[in-house]
Design a protein around this motif. Structure first.
Motif, PDB file in Angstrom:
ATOM      1  N   GLY A 235       0.742  -1.196  -0.053  1.00  0.00           N
ATOM      2  CA  GLY A 235       0.117  -0.046  -0.067  1.00  0.00           C
ATOM      3  C   GLY A 235       0.596   1.011  -0.196  1.00  0.00           C
ATOM      4  N   ALA A 236       1.995   1.226   0.767  1.00  0.00           N
ATOM      5  CA  ALA A 236       2.783   2.340   0.871  1.00  0.00           C
ATOM      6  C   ALA A 236       3.331   2.661  -0.484  1.00  0.00           C
ATOM      7  N   ILE A 237       4.085   1.784  -1.117  1.00  0.00           N
ATOM      8  CA  ILE A 237       4.548   1.560  -2.471  1.00  0.00           C
ATOM      9  C   ILE A 237       3.537   2.216  -3.585  1.00  0.00           C
ATOM     10  N   VAL A 238       2.267   1.890  -3.364  1.00  0.00           N
ATOM     11  CA  VAL A 238       1.271   2.198  -4.314  1.00  0.00           C
ATOM     12  C   VAL A 238       0.939   3.908  -3.872  1.00  0.00           C
ATOM     13  N   VAL A 239       0.735   4.155  -2.780  1.00  0.00           N
ATOM     14  CA  VAL A 239       0.594   5.663  -2.617  1.00  0.00           C
ATOM     15  C   VAL A 239       1.921   6.426  -2.963  1.00  0.00           C
ATOM     16  N   ALA A 240       3.110   6.103  -2.938  1.00  0.00           N
ATOM     17  CA  ALA A 240       3.995   6.731  -3.240  1.00  0.00           C
ATOM     18  C   ALA A 240       4.117   6.913  -4.781  1.00  0.00           C
ATOM     19  N   GLY A 241       3.899   5.724  -5.395  1.00  0.00           N
ATOM     20  CA  GLY A 241       3.776   5.639  -6.755  1.00  0.00           C
ATOM     21  C   GLY A 241       2.953   6.596  -7.410  1.00  0.00           C
ATOM     22  N   VAL A 242       1.713   6.684  -7.042  1.00  0.00           N
ATOM     23  CA  VAL A 242       0.509   7.436  -7.705  1.00  0.00           C
ATOM     24  C   VAL A 242       0.818   8.992  -7.232  1.00  0.00           C
ATOM     25  N   GLY A 243       1.334   9.085  -5.945  1.00  0.00           N
ATOM     26  CA  GLY A 243       2.000  10.456  -5.703  1.00  0.00           C
ATOM     27  C   GLY A 243       2.817  10.929  -6.761  1.00  0.00           C
ATOM     28  N   LEU A 244       4.024  10.130  -7.052  1.00  0.00           N
ATOM     29  CA  LEU A 244       4.895  10.668  -7.941  1.00  0.00           C
ATOM     30  C   LEU A 244       4.413  10.800  -9.334  1.00  0.00           C
ATOM     31  N   ALA A 245       3.308  10.153  -9.848  1.00  0.00           N
ATOM     32  CA  ALA A 245       2.909  10.317 -11.062  1.00  0.00           C
ATOM     33  C   ALA A 245       1.901  11.597 -11.141  1.00  0.00           C
ATOM     34  N   ILE A 246       1.515  12.123 -10.052  1.00  0.00           N
ATOM     35  CA  ILE A 246       0.612  13.369  -9.769  1.00  0.00           C
ATOM     36  C   ILE A 246       1.258  14.442  -9.564  1.00  0.00           C
ATOM     37  N   GLY A 247       2.491  14.313  -9.361  1.00  0.00           N
ATOM     38  CA  GLY A 247       3.633  15.443  -9.185  1.00  0.00           C
ATOM     39  C   GLY A 247       4.256  15.786  -7.867  1.00  0.00           C
ATOM     40  N   TRP A 248       3.932  14.502  -7.023  1.00  0.00           N
ATOM     41  CA  TRP A 248       4.539  14.795  -5.364  1.00  0.00           C
ATOM     42  C   TRP A 248       5.868  14.612  -5.597  1.00  0.00           C
ATOM     43  N   ARG A 249       6.784  15.361  -5.057  1.00  0.00           N
ATOM     44  CA  ARG A 249       8.112  15.140  -4.918  1.00  0.00           C
ATOM     45  C   ARG A 249       8.777  15.456  -3.760  1.00  0.00           C
ATOM     46  N   VAL A 250       9.790  14.435  -3.227  1.00  0.00           N
ATOM     47  CA  VAL A 250      10.491  14.672  -1.928  1.00  0.00           C
ATOM     48  C   VAL A 250      11.746  15.753  -2.035  1.00  0.00           C
ATOM     49  N   HIS A 251      11.812  16.285  -1.113  1.00  0.00           N
ATOM     50  CA  HIS A 251      12.982  17.548  -0.994  1.00  0.00           C
ATOM     51  C   HIS A 251      13.828  17.098  -0.052  1.00  0.00           C
ATOM     52  N   THR A 252      14.200  16.014   0.176  1.00  0.00           N
ATOM     53  CA  THR A 252      15.133  15.549   1.492  1.00  0.00           C
ATOM     54  C   THR A 252      15.969  14.326   1.048  1.00  0.00           C
ATOM     55  N   GLY A 253      16.935  14.103   1.976  1.00  0.00           N
ATOM     56  CA  GLY A 253      17.656  12.941   1.585  1.00  0.00           C
ATOM     57  C   GLY A 253      16.899  11.445   1.982  1.00  0.00           C
ATOM     58  N   PRO A 254      17.795  10.433   1.613  1.00  0.00           N
ATOM     59  CA  PRO A 254      17.299   9.342   1.852  1.00  0.00           C
ATOM     60  C   PRO A 254      17.149   8.737   3.283  1.00  0.00           C
ATOM     61  N   GLY A 255      17.889   9.252   4.147  1.00  0.00           N
ATOM     62  CA  GLY A 255      17.608   8.845   5.573  1.00  0.00           C
ATOM     63  C   GLY A 255      16.210   9.647   5.834  1.00  0.00           C
ATOM     64  N   ASP A 256      15.731  10.743   5.536  1.00  0.00           N
ATOM     65  CA  ASP A 256      14.670  11.061   6.024  1.00  0.00           C
ATOM     66  C   ASP A 256      13.479  10.275   5.407  1.00  0.00           C
ATOM     67  N   ILE A 257      13.726   9.979   4.234  1.00  0.00           N
ATOM     68  CA  ILE A 257      12.640   9.128   3.325  1.00  0.00           C
ATOM     69  C   ILE A 257      12.375   7.669   3.950  1.00  0.00           C
ATOM     70  N   ILE A 258      13.651   7.265   4.342  1.00  0.00           N
ATOM     71  CA  ILE A 258      13.436   5.984   4.902  1.00  0.00           C
ATOM     72  C   ILE A 258      12.622   6.042   6.391  1.00  0.00           C
ATOM     73  N   ALA A 259      12.923   7.202   7.185  1.00  0.00           N
ATOM     74  CA  ALA A 259      12.577   7.548   8.476  1.00  0.00           C
ATOM     75  C   ALA A 259      10.811   7.534   8.539  1.00  0.00           C
ATOM     76  N   ALA A 260      10.486   8.554   7.213  1.00  0.00           N
ATOM     77  CA  ALA A 260       9.057   8.601   6.935  1.00  0.00           C
ATOM     78  C   ALA A 260       8.392   7.369   6.884  1.00  0.00           C
ATOM     79  N   PHE A 261       8.842   6.280   5.978  1.00  0.00           N
ATOM     80  CA  PHE A 261       8.166   5.259   5.761  1.00  0.00           C
ATOM     81  C   PHE A 261       8.130   4.350   6.811  1.00  0.00           C
ATOM     82  N   ALA A 262       9.469   4.149   7.753  1.00  0.00           N
ATOM     83  CA  ALA A 262       9.416   3.510   8.906  1.00  0.00           C
ATOM     84  C   ALA A 262       8.378   4.036   9.785  1.00  0.00           C
ATOM     85  N   LEU A 263       8.229   5.229   9.988  1.00  0.00           N
ATOM     86  CA  LEU A 263       7.158   5.600  11.073  1.00  0.00           C
ATOM     87  C   LEU A 263       5.581   5.267  10.377  1.00  0.00           C
ATOM     88  N   ALA A 264       5.488   5.495   9.021  1.00  0.00           N
ATOM     89  CA  ALA A 264       4.181   5.074   8.567  1.00  0.00           C
ATOM     90  C   ALA A 264       4.154   3.569   8.897  1.00  0.00           C
TER      91      ALA A 264
END
Lengths: 320, 282
Positions: free
Chosen positions: B135-164
């Motif tokens: 589900g998390a991968i799907v949300v991120a995928g559809v997000g990227l498709a509609i123009g969602w972007r991440v503006h931080t580094g890999p550490g923050d991204i991993i932390a966000a998904f880990a928290l989720a």
């Protein structure tokens, strides 16, 4: 290992709300026997089995399996028992093989042992060809066989079969009987519940008749039959025959009360067999002016046992 | 039939150790749940089709009407909230699966085996955690498709998904508890509308709390769903109007997510296992 019996119950009580399912059940099942728990629906058979299998906690009394208390040493009991309930305890979405491997792994077999055991059991129960199919595609008879196979994983020393043939067609029932007979060759103790008198007679070495949550008679099928009179005399009256006169005429020969059929055309009574009994009875009835069409002797069936013990027939109560 | 396989006494190797046994049981039963998904992939709809529809609807239907205090694109705002919803949404599914399992004879078999008592529910939650990863991968995928972007580094991204996922996992135990308490799969399904939908909507998942009436704002600000949304937005470098809110969870969203998740796990996991044992004993 001591010489504790396979199953021992002392005054086991179990209530569900205001309903008493077990009202002081006493039972001793010796090791290595096929033991039948016979009774109508609602007699407490399933509750008894579920209590012995650690699925229910008794409200009173104690029960032990191979000497281990089912409440205080439930884990030990679980490691020596197998259970086949009335409803196939299988994952419908898994294949037969995957079900058996899963149960093998959960019974603490290694993956290799579980795989081997599943293969053996599928072969023995004639399910190898269907082994890869999801269980939800199985017929009722195949499910029961697979369910029984599942309860044999890990070679349990005590096996519970709760109404193993209820709802099966006669052919599937015969197959199950053969399988159950073969099981007992290995020395496994088997506690079998049934509401079919014939089934208990066919399979069990000893039988406890259970009604209203307690055991009302116990013994071998032969003992139970002789308890109600080993032989029974049946008198078919001619239409309009005098039932009361016939009962009076039969009295000197019978070992217990005579029972008339509903239409009043057939009388049955337990008798002690002696030479020329039939002829003597016919003469006595003739002397009393009772017209008969037939007088015959037959061996008591478990139906008779049940009727004389409970005052109602097993099937009659089922239908009610 | 020969008596070899059926003779009494277990001539088999016993695996040692209670914990090792527990891990094996959970693994075996998790595989069971995953096999079901393989046979009926449509059971994954709630972590695939549903989040896609929500993302598209919120972005293109409501998005234009929702202003973000402090500025920023709604496309970027939405995904942090959507992650939380996508994962918490699986809890009713957990409840349905538990109710269904409890109503079959299979549970009796499990309970008559020398297996771990906690394994059945634990395996359910592990399998549901794995579907949450999808589900998390799907949300991120559809997000990227509609123009969602991440503006931080890999550490923050991993932390966000880990928290989720920690948050989502805690919710599976809430679902497991509901499954033990409710009597029918239909009732379990309803819990999605009665409990989890309001939980998601009365939060900052889809709209900033600043626009809510004053009496509702504290509810939304202390809603764990808002903490997760704020934490993800912060870690992704997305617009995060909650940073201007003074409530403690909005000022410390990561800590709040961990606190909420641990609290839910500590309460609901033992409770679910206890209910399981109790129910099982009739």
């Amino acid at each position: 290992m001591g010489e504790a019996p396979a199953i021992e119950a002392e005054g086991v009580v179990k209530n569900f709300g205001r309903t008493t399912a077990l009202a002081g059940l006493d039972l001793t099942v010796p090791r290595g026997t096929v033991y039948g728990l016979l009774g109508p629906n609602g007699a407490g058979k399933t509750t008894a089995v579920r209590t012995f299998a650690t699925l229910l906690r008794p409200d009173g009394g104690r029960a032990r399996v191979l000497g281990s208390d089912v409440v205080t040493h439930a884990a030990r009991v679980r490691s020596v028992i197998g259970l086949t309930g009335q409803y196939a305890a299988l994952d419908e979405y898994l294949s037969a093989r995957a079900n058996l491997v899963m149960i093998g792994r959960l019974s603490r077999l290694t993956a290799a042992e579980a795989g081997r055991c599943a293969g053996d059991l599928l072969e023995r129960f004639g399910l190898t060809d269907a082994a890869g199919r999801a269980v939800k595609t199985y017929s009722g008879g195949m499910r029961r066989r697979l369910d029984l196979a599942a309860s044999l994983i890990g070679s349990p020393e005590v096996l519970f079969l709760d109404e193993p043939t209820t709802g099966l067609d006669p052919r599937s029932r015969a197959v199950m009987w053969d399988i159950i007979r073969a099981l007992t060759a290995g020395g496994t103790t088997l506690l079998l519940t049934t509401q079919y008198l014939e089934e208990a007679d066919q399979l069990a070495a000893r039988i406890a008749v259970i009604d209203g949550g307690r055991v009302i008679a116990e013994g071998t099928p032969g003992e139970l039959k002789s308890a109600v009179g080993g032989e029974r005399i049946a008198v078919d009256l001619a239409a309009g025959g005098d039932v009361e006169a016939a009962i009076t005429a039969l009295k000197p020969f019978s070992a217990g009360p005579a029972v008339a059929s509903e239409d009043g055309l057939r009388l049955e009574a337990p008798v002690v067999l002696s030479d020329g009994l039939t002829t003597t009875v016919v003469r006595a009835l003739d002397a009393a002016g009772v017209q008969v069409t037939e007088v015959s002797i037959r061996r008591a069936s478990l139906d008779d046992v049940f009727l004389s013990l409970t005052g109602h027939s097993a099937e009659g109560k089922v239908a009610a | 039939m020969t008596s070899a396989v059926l003779s009494p006494g277990r001539g088999v190797t016993r695996q040692a150790g209670r914990f090792a046994g527990f891990v094996t049981d959970v693994w075996v039963l998790t595989k069971r749940s995953l096999a079901r998904i393989r046979r009926e992939p449509e059971t994954l709809a709630e972590v695939t089709i549903q989040p896609i529809l929500f993302v598209l609807m919120f972005t293109y239907v409501f998005g234009g009407a929702i202003g973000i205090p402090g500025g920023g694109s709604y496309h970027e705002y939405l995904i942090g909230g959507m992650l939380g919803m996508g994962l918490a949404q699986t809890a009713p599914g957990t409840a349905v699966a538990v109710v269904t399992d409890m109503s079959t004879g299979l549970i009796d078999r499990f309970r008559s085996l020398p297996m771990s008592r906690a394994a059945v529910l634990s395996a359910r939650t592990v399998a549901d955690l794995l579907t949450q990863v999808i589900g998390a991968i799907v949300v991120a995928g559809v997000g990227l498709a509609i123009g969602w972007r991440v503006h931080t580094g890999p550490g923050d991204i991993i932390a966000a998904f880990a928290l989720a996922l920690l948050f989502g996992y805690a919710f599976t135990w809430v679902g497991a508890c509901l499954g033990m308490v409710l009597r029918s799969p239909e009732a379990a399904q309803q819990s999605g509308f009665v409990i989890f939908l309001p939980l998601t909507f009365i939060s900052s998942a889809f709209v900033p709390t600043q626009g809510m009436p004053g009496w509702l704002q504290p509810v939304a600000e202390w809603n764990p769903m808002s903490a997760l949304a704020a934490a993800c937005r912060h870690l992704f470098g997305n617009p995060n109007p909650a940073a201007a809110v003074h409530a403690w969870p909005m000022q410390h969203p990561q800590l709040a997510v961990i606190a909420w998740s641990v609290a839910m796990l500590v309460v609901f996991a033992p409770l679910a296992v206890r209910l399981y044992r109790r129910k099982a004993l009739g």
